[in-house]
Structure formats: structure tokens, C-alpha cells
Design a protein around this motif. Structure first.
Motif, PDB file in Angstrom:
ATOM      1  N   MET A   1       0.613  -1.581   0.383  1.00 52.28           N
ATOM      2  CA  MET A   1      -0.013  -0.365  -0.065  1.00 52.28           C
ATOM      3  C   MET A   1       1.028   1.486  -0.301  1.00 52.28           C
ATOM      4  SD  MET A   1      -2.850   0.661   0.728  1.00 52.28           S
ATOM      5  CE  MET A   1      -4.089  -1.171   0.535  1.00 52.28           C
ATOM      6  N   LYS A   2       0.881   2.247  -0.942  1.00 58.55           N
ATOM      7  CA  LYS A   2       1.732   3.313  -1.090  1.00 58.55           C
ATOM      8  C   LYS A   2       0.727   4.578  -0.369  1.00 58.55           C
ATOM      9  CE  LYS A   2       4.894   4.109  -3.798  1.00 58.55           C
ATOM     10  NZ  LYS A   2       5.579   4.372  -4.925  1.00 58.55           N
ATOM     11  N   ILE A   3       1.266   4.881   0.700  1.00 57.17           N
ATOM     12  CA  ILE A   3       0.324   6.571   0.738  1.00 57.17           C
ATOM     13  C   ILE A   3       1.702   7.676   0.457  1.00 57.17           C
ATOM     14  CG2 ILE A   3      -0.351   7.421   3.189  1.00 57.17           C
ATOM     15  CD1 ILE A   3      -0.334   4.680   3.879  1.00 57.17           C
ATOM     16  N   MET A   4       0.327   8.579   0.410  1.00 55.70           N
ATOM     17  CA  MET A   4       1.374  10.104   0.396  1.00 55.70           C
ATOM     18  C   MET A   4       0.053  11.235   1.461  1.00 55.70           C
ATOM     19  SD  MET A   4       3.007  12.013  -0.951  1.00 55.70           S
ATOM     20  CE  MET A   4       3.836  12.152  -2.593  1.00 55.70           C
ATOM     21  N   ILE A   5       0.950  11.708   2.201  1.00 61.82           N
ATOM     22  CA  ILE A   5       0.830  12.765   3.317  1.00 61.82           C
ATOM     23  C   ILE A   5       0.492  14.075   2.567  1.00 61.82           C
ATOM     24  CG2 ILE A   5       0.882  14.238   5.159  1.00 61.82           C
ATOM     25  CD1 ILE A   5       2.069  11.142   6.209  1.00 61.82           C
ATOM     26  N   TYR A   6       0.206  14.613   2.059  1.00 61.71           N
ATOM     27  CA  TYR A   6       0.805  15.976   1.740  1.00 61.71           C
ATOM     28  C   TYR A   6      -0.363  17.403   2.415  1.00 61.71           C
ATOM     29  CZ  TYR A   6       0.526  20.235  -1.858  1.00 61.71           C
ATOM     30  OH  TYR A   6       1.047  20.754  -2.266  1.00 61.71           O
ATOM     31  N   GLU A   7       0.880  17.855   3.625  1.00 61.19           N
ATOM     32  CA  GLU A   7       0.005  18.586   4.185  1.00 61.19           C
ATOM     33  C   GLU A   7       1.895  19.369   4.882  1.00 61.19           C
ATOM     34  OE1 GLU A   7      -0.849  19.561   7.956  1.00 61.19           O
ATOM     35  OE2 GLU A   7      -1.881  18.151   8.134  1.00 61.19           O
ATOM     36  N   ASP A   8       1.192  20.977   5.779  1.00 61.65           N
ATOM     37  CA  ASP A   8       2.186  21.648   5.973  1.00 61.65           C
ATOM     38  C   ASP A   8       2.590  21.313   7.573  1.00 61.65           C
ATOM     39  OD1 ASP A   8       0.029  22.475   6.883  1.00 61.65           O
ATOM     40  OD2 ASP A   8       0.307  24.752   5.484  1.00 61.65           O
ATOM     41  N   ASN A   9       2.321  20.695   8.777  1.00 61.91           N
ATOM     42  CA  ASN A   9       2.780  21.200   9.518  1.00 61.91           C
ATOM     43  C   ASN A   9       2.754  20.018   9.870  1.00 61.91           C
ATOM     44  OD1 ASN A   9       1.298  20.036  12.785  1.00 61.91           O
ATOM     45  ND2 ASN A   9       0.794  23.018  12.316  1.00 61.91           N
ATOM     46  N   GLU A  10       4.141  19.957  10.420  1.00 66.31           N
ATOM     47  CA  GLU A  10       5.249  18.571  10.509  1.00 66.31           C
ATOM     48  C   GLU A  10       4.300  18.340  11.826  1.00 66.31           C
ATOM     49  OE1 GLU A  10       7.819  17.353   9.572  1.00 66.31           O
ATOM     50  OE2 GLU A  10       7.447  18.506   7.453  1.00 66.31           O
ATOM     51  N   LEU A  11       4.146  18.532  13.267  1.00 65.65           N
ATOM     52  CA  LEU A  11       3.205  18.154  13.793  1.00 65.65           C
ATOM     53  C   LEU A  11       2.522  16.820  13.839  1.00 65.65           C
ATOM     54  CD1 LEU A  11       3.247  20.786  17.041  1.00 65.65           C
ATOM     55  CD2 LEU A  11       4.816  18.219  16.987  1.00 65.65           C
ATOM     56  N   ASP A  12       1.667  17.785  12.555  1.00 63.85           N
ATOM     57  CA  ASP A  12       0.676  16.520  12.458  1.00 63.85           C
ATOM     58  C   ASP A  12       0.924  15.456  11.220  1.00 63.85           C
ATOM     59  OD1 ASP A  12      -1.761  18.222  13.249  1.00 63.85           O
ATOM     60  OD2 ASP A  12      -1.782  19.999  11.869  1.00 63.85           O
ATOM     61  N   ILE A  13       1.940  15.834  10.697  1.00 61.44           N
ATOM     62  CA  ILE A  13       2.777  15.108   9.667  1.00 61.44           C
ATOM     63  C   ILE A  13       3.268  13.594  11.172  1.00 61.44           C
ATOM     64  CG2 ILE A  13       4.521  13.936   8.566  1.00 61.44           C
ATOM     65  CD1 ILE A  13       4.735  17.265   7.253  1.00 61.44           C
ATOM     66  N   GLN A  14       4.091  13.372  12.354  1.00 63.43           N
ATOM     67  CA  GLN A  14       4.544  13.014  12.716  1.00 63.43           C
ATOM     68  C   GLN A  14       2.918  11.850  12.954  1.00 63.43           C
ATOM     69  OE1 GLN A  14       7.201  12.255  12.381  1.00 63.43           O
ATOM     70  NE2 GLN A  14       6.862  10.633  13.574  1.00 63.43           N
ATOM     71  N   SER A  15       1.914  12.502  13.895  1.00 64.26           N
ATOM     72  CA  SER A  15       0.778  12.518  14.198  1.00 64.26           C
ATOM     73  C   SER A  15      -0.104  11.307  13.117  1.00 64.26           C
ATOM     74  CB  SER A  15       0.005  13.592  14.596  1.00 64.26           C
ATOM     75  OG  SER A  15      -1.368  12.899  15.689  1.00 64.26           O
TER      76      SER A  15
ATOM     77  N   LYS B   1       1.456   9.952  10.435  1.00 64.03           N
ATOM     78  CA  LYS B   1       2.063   8.779  10.599  1.00 64.03           C
ATOM     79  C   LYS B   1       2.304   7.260  11.833  1.00 64.03           C
ATOM     80  CE  LYS B   1       6.220  10.447   7.218  1.00 64.03           C
ATOM     81  NZ  LYS B   1       7.881  10.664   7.926  1.00 64.03           N
ATOM     82  N   ASN B   2       2.244   8.496  12.886  1.00 62.61           N
ATOM     83  CA  ASN B   2       1.987   7.555  13.973  1.00 62.61           C
ATOM     84  C   ASN B   2       0.313   6.596  13.648  1.00 62.61           C
ATOM     85  OD1 ASN B   2       4.255   8.066  15.348  1.00 62.61           O
ATOM     86  ND2 ASN B   2       3.380   9.820  16.406  1.00 62.61           N
ATOM     87  N   CYS B   3      -0.505   7.577  13.474  1.00 57.80           N
ATOM     88  CA  CYS B   3      -1.766   6.718  12.673  1.00 57.80           C
ATOM     89  C   CYS B   3      -1.494   5.946  11.723  1.00 57.80           C
ATOM     90  CB  CYS B   3      -3.186   7.392  12.995  1.00 57.80           C
ATOM     91  SG  CYS B   3      -3.852   8.768  14.195  1.00 57.80           S
ATOM     92  N   ILE B   4      -1.428   6.229  10.823  1.00 57.43           N
ATOM     93  CA  ILE B   4      -1.025   4.993  10.518  1.00 57.43           C
ATOM     94  C   ILE B   4       0.251   3.403  10.433  1.00 57.43           C
ATOM     95  CG2 ILE B   4       0.247   4.798   7.508  1.00 57.43           C
ATOM     96  CD1 ILE B   4      -0.638   7.592   7.337  1.00 57.43           C
ATOM     97  N   ASP B   5       0.792   3.621  10.721  1.00 57.74           N
ATOM     98  CA  ASP B   5       1.714   2.737  11.299  1.00 57.74           C
ATOM     99  C   ASP B   5       0.885   1.862  12.430  1.00 57.74           C
ATOM    100  OD1 ASP B   5       4.663   1.278  11.305  1.00 57.74           O
ATOM    101  OD2 ASP B   5       4.489   2.221  13.736  1.00 57.74           O
ATOM    102  N   THR B   6       0.357   2.585  13.399  1.00 54.03           N
ATOM    103  CA  THR B   6      -0.299   1.289  13.726  1.00 54.03           C
ATOM    104  C   THR B   6      -1.010   0.564  13.522  1.00 54.03           C
ATOM    105  OG1 THR B   6       0.224   3.584  16.450  1.00 54.03           O
ATOM    106  CG2 THR B   6      -2.111   1.955  16.196  1.00 54.03           C
ATOM    107  N   PHE B   7      -2.100   0.927  12.285  1.00 51.09           N
ATOM    108  CA  PHE B   7      -3.387   0.764  11.906  1.00 51.09           C
ATOM    109  C   PHE B   7      -2.897  -0.107  11.005  1.00 51.09           C
ATOM    110  CE2 PHE B   7      -5.598  -0.129   7.945  1.00 51.09           C
ATOM    111  CZ  PHE B   7      -7.138  -0.665   8.453  1.00 51.09           C
ATOM    112  N   PHE B   8      -1.754   0.222   9.806  1.00 55.78           N
ATOM    113  CA  PHE B   8      -0.979  -1.417   9.095  1.00 55.78           C
ATOM    114  C   PHE B   8      -0.236  -2.395   9.933  1.00 55.78           C
ATOM    115  CE2 PHE B   8      -2.617   2.221   5.727  1.00 55.78           C
ATOM    116  CZ  PHE B   8      -2.896   1.718   4.818  1.00 55.78           C
ATOM    117  N   SER B   9       0.417  -1.956  10.754  1.00 58.47           N
ATOM    118  CA  SER B   9       1.153  -2.771  12.052  1.00 58.47           C
ATOM    119  C   SER B   9       0.223  -3.865  12.277  1.00 58.47           C
ATOM    120  CB  SER B   9       2.185  -1.999  12.896  1.00 58.47           C
ATOM    121  OG  SER B   9       2.893  -1.410  12.157  1.00 58.47           O
ATOM    122  N   LYS B  10      -0.428  -3.213  13.160  1.00 55.60           N
ATOM    123  CA  LYS B  10      -1.286  -3.823  13.786  1.00 55.60           C
ATOM    124  C   LYS B  10      -2.076  -5.549  13.166  1.00 55.60           C
ATOM    125  CE  LYS B  10      -6.367  -4.260  15.727  1.00 55.60           C
ATOM    126  NZ  LYS B  10      -7.313  -3.292  16.027  1.00 55.60           N
TER     127      LYS B  10
END
Length: 108
Positions: A1-15, A17-26
Motif C-alpha cells: 500500500m503506497k500512501i502520500m501525505i500532503y500536509e504543511d504542519n510537521e506535528l500533524d505529519i508525525q501524528s 504517520k503514527n496513526c498509519i503505522d499503528t493501523f497497518f502494523s496491527k
């Protein structure tokens, strides 16, 4: 699965990414996440992605407008809009977004 994030706020990007990682890893689903900060790059590479997480307020750019263009270029890409404001929810329908997430994101 290839995912693109188009976002300008680094904190929101990290958040996100964490949600995506949790979901796909689970669910043991292989995935790759890329982050984009330039509309030209997004529109040139959208064909390579299955999912686009798209912020609505992007400084000088409008995520709704970018989402419409991205959807026209790659109809099967799933678009998930992200915003801090509920007022954009209705506009999200014009993009034919699959989901609308309110920020800040949490994993609860």
C-alpha cells in the motif's frame, strides 16, 4: 500500500504517520508513506499512490482544489481529508473524499 501525505504542519505529519503505522502494523499490511510539500510533485506522482491524506488549509494552496485535481488524475486513489475545522466537511464531498478526519488526530 503506497500512501502520500500532503500536509504543511510537521506535528500533524508525525501524528498522521503514527496513526498509519499503528493501523497497518496491527493488520500486518505492508505499506510505504511519503510526504509531499509541493503541489507539482503531488500531481506528477499521484498515480503511484493508493491513499492520499490531504490537508485542506495549506498556506497559499487549497486542499479542496488540489483534491479535485488529484481525483481527476487518479480516480481510484482514496482521498482522506484532514482539517482542524468542521466547516470544510461539506466541501469535502466535492472532492469525493473517502473520509474526513478532524485534527488533532488521536488513536483512541
Amino acid at each position: 500500500m503506497k500512501i502520500m501525505i500532503y500536509e504543511d504542519n510537521e506535528l500533524d505529519i508525525q501524528s498522521l504517520k503514527n496513526c498509519i503505522d499503528t493501523f497497518f502494523s496491527k493488520y500486518s499490511i505492508p505499506y510505504q508513506v511519503d510526504v509531499c510539500h509541493a503541489s507539482e510533485k503531488l500531481l506528477e506522482t499521484i498515480y503511484n499512490y493508493d491513499i492520499l491524506f490531504l490537508d485542506i488549509e495549506l498556506g497559499n494552496e487549497n486542499g479542496i482544489h488540489m483534491g479535485r485535481i488529484a481525483k481527476r488524475k487518479h480516480k481510484s486513489c482514496h482521498i482522506i481529508l484532514t482539517s482542524k475545522y468542521k466547516k470544510y466537511l461539506i466541501d469535502g464531498y466535492s472532492v469525493k473524499a473517502d473520509c474526513y478526519l478532524l485534527k488533532p488526530l488521536s488513536q483512541g
